[in-house]
Design an enzyme around this catalytic site. Sequence first.
Site, PDB file in Angstrom:
ATOM      1  CG  HIS A 223      -1.835  -1.068   1.426  1.00 19.52           C
ATOM      2  ND1 HIS A 223      -1.695  -2.011   2.414  1.00 19.52           N
ATOM      3  CD2 HIS A 223      -2.958  -1.391   0.751  1.00 19.52           C
ATOM      4  CE1 HIS A 223      -2.697  -2.875   2.349  1.00 19.52           C
ATOM      5  NE2 HIS A 223      -3.479  -2.519   1.346  1.00 19.52           N
TER       6      HIS A 223
ATOM      7  CD  GLN B 176      -8.936  -4.372  -6.709  1.00 20.36           C
ATOM      8  OE1 GLN B 176      -9.655  -5.019  -5.973  1.00 20.36           O
ATOM      9  NE2 GLN B 176      -7.918  -3.678  -6.251  1.00 20.36           N
TER      10      GLN B 176
ATOM     11  CD  GLU C 216       1.796  -4.207 -12.794  1.00 22.34           C
ATOM     12  OE1 GLU C 216       2.804  -4.846 -12.429  1.00 22.34           O
ATOM     13  OE2 GLU C 216       1.706  -3.634 -13.895  1.00 22.34           O
ATOM     14  CE  LYS C 217      -1.776  -9.940  -3.097  1.00 22.26           C
ATOM     15  NZ  LYS C 217      -2.918  -9.341  -2.473  1.00 22.26           N
TER      16      LYS C 217
HETATM   17  P1  AMP Z   1      -6.490  -3.579  -0.414  1.00 19.95           P
HETATM   18  O1  AMP Z   1      -6.306  -2.806   0.845  1.00 19.95           O
HETATM   19  O2  AMP Z   1      -6.124  -5.013  -0.318  1.00 19.95           O
HETATM   20  O3  AMP Z   1      -7.840  -3.332  -1.050  1.00 19.95           O
HETATM   21  O4  AMP Z   1      -5.440  -2.972  -1.453  1.00 19.95           O
HETATM   22  C1  AMP Z   1      -5.418  -1.609  -1.760  1.00 19.95           C
HETATM   23  C2  AMP Z   1      -4.505  -1.386  -2.937  1.00 19.95           C
HETATM   24  O5  AMP Z   1      -3.176  -1.812  -2.614  1.00 19.95           O
HETATM   25  C3  AMP Z   1      -4.931  -2.193  -4.179  1.00 19.95           C
HETATM   26  O6  AMP Z   1      -4.753  -1.382  -5.333  1.00 19.95           O
HETATM   27  C4  AMP Z   1      -3.961  -3.351  -4.168  1.00 19.95           C
HETATM   28  O7  AMP Z   1      -3.723  -3.906  -5.439  1.00 19.95           O
HETATM   29  C5  AMP Z   1      -2.712  -2.680  -3.628  1.00 19.95           C
HETATM   30  N1  AMP Z   1      -1.795  -3.677  -3.075  1.00 19.95           N
HETATM   31  C6  AMP Z   1      -2.065  -4.598  -2.117  1.00 19.95           C
HETATM   32  N2  AMP Z   1      -0.998  -5.395  -1.904  1.00 19.95           N
HETATM   33  C7  AMP Z   1      -0.029  -4.964  -2.753  1.00 19.95           C
HETATM   34  C8  AMP Z   1       1.318  -5.391  -3.026  1.00 19.95           C
HETATM   35  N3  AMP Z   1       1.876  -6.406  -2.383  1.00 19.95           N
HETATM   36  N4  AMP Z   1       2.019  -4.714  -3.973  1.00 19.95           N
HETATM   37  C9  AMP Z   1       1.449  -3.673  -4.635  1.00 19.95           C
HETATM   38  N5  AMP Z   1       0.192  -3.235  -4.427  1.00 19.95           N
HETATM   39  C10 AMP Z   1      -0.536  -3.873  -3.500  1.00 19.95           C
END
Ligand code: AMP
Length: 250
Positions: free
Chosen positions: A34, A150, A145-146
Site C-alpha cells: 500500500h 481488479q 498489480e497484485k
Molecule cells: P487492499 O487494501 O487489499 O484493497 O489494497 C489496496 C490497494 O493496494 C490495491 O490497489 C492493491 O492492489 C494494492 N496492493 C495490495 N498489496 C499490494 C502489493 N503487495 N504490492 C502492490 N500493491 C498492493
Amino acid sequence: MKTVSSIQEWKAIRKTLKGTIGFVPTMGALHNGHLSLIKNSVKENDITVASIFVNPTQFNRKDDLDNYPVTMEKDLEQLQKLKTDYVFTPSFDDIYCDQYRYKVSENSFSKLLCGAHRPGHFDGVLTIVMKLFNIIRPDNAYFGEKDYQQLQLIKEMTHAFFLDINIVACPIIREESGLAMSSRNERLSKQARKHAALFYRELSSERPIAEICQKLQNENFEIDYIEEHFGRRFGAVTIDNIRIIDNVKI
Ligand code: AMP
C-alpha cells in the site's frame, strides 16, 4: 494530514483544492505494498488522498470479512509519515445510502479467475471504486498489480463510463521470501507464512500448470485456480485457511 469521515465535509474541502489530486483506495491494515502506492501518488501529485474502508459488499464469505485485520491507528501514523494530505474514512451507512440497490457490474472478464470463485466480488469492488471516484474526484488513482484482474476491470470501467481519471498501475511489492505482501498474510502462522512463499516460486517457475498444481497440492495448498491469460499466469490458493492470490508475467 487531515482525516475526514463525512462525505459532505469532504465535498466542501474538495471545492477548495487546487492542483492535481492522487487517490489511493485501501481497506487498511497497511503494509509496504500500500505504501508504495502512496509514495507514487505523493511524488506525482500536488495532493494525495488515501481512503480506508473495509468494503463488505466485496466479501463473499462472512468469516473473511469478520476476520479482516483492522489497524487504524498504525495506518494513520504510516500515512502521515509519507505526507499523505487527506485520509477518507467513510461509514458503511453513508457509502451505501442506497442499501446497495445500485451496483456496477461487468459481465465478461469479471466472471473469470477470482470472479468465478468469489461470486459478486467484482460487483462489490467496481461499485465501491465508482462511489469513491465520484466522491473524491481524483485526477490520478493508484492500484497495485497484485490485484491484476481488479486493476484491469477498473481501467476498463473508467473507459466505459468516460471518467476523466488516469489509472496508474503499480508493481507488486513482495516479502523477502517472494510472497506478495497482503493484509491477509498477517493472519498466517509463522510457519504457514514461510511455506506460502512456495506458491510464488511455483507460479513463476517454467513448469507447465499441471505440474505446478500437483506440486502445490502435495504441499497442502488448496487450489482455486492457476490459469494463463494475456501473457500472465494468475493463481489463487488457500493455505492455513487463508486465501492468497498472485500473478506473474510469463
Ligand atoms: P487492499 O487494501 O487489499 O484493497 O489494497 C489496496 C490497494 O493496494 C490495491 O490497489 C492493491 O492492489 C494494492 N496492493 C495490495 N498489496 C499490494 C502489493 N503487495 N504490492 C502492490 N500493491 C498492493
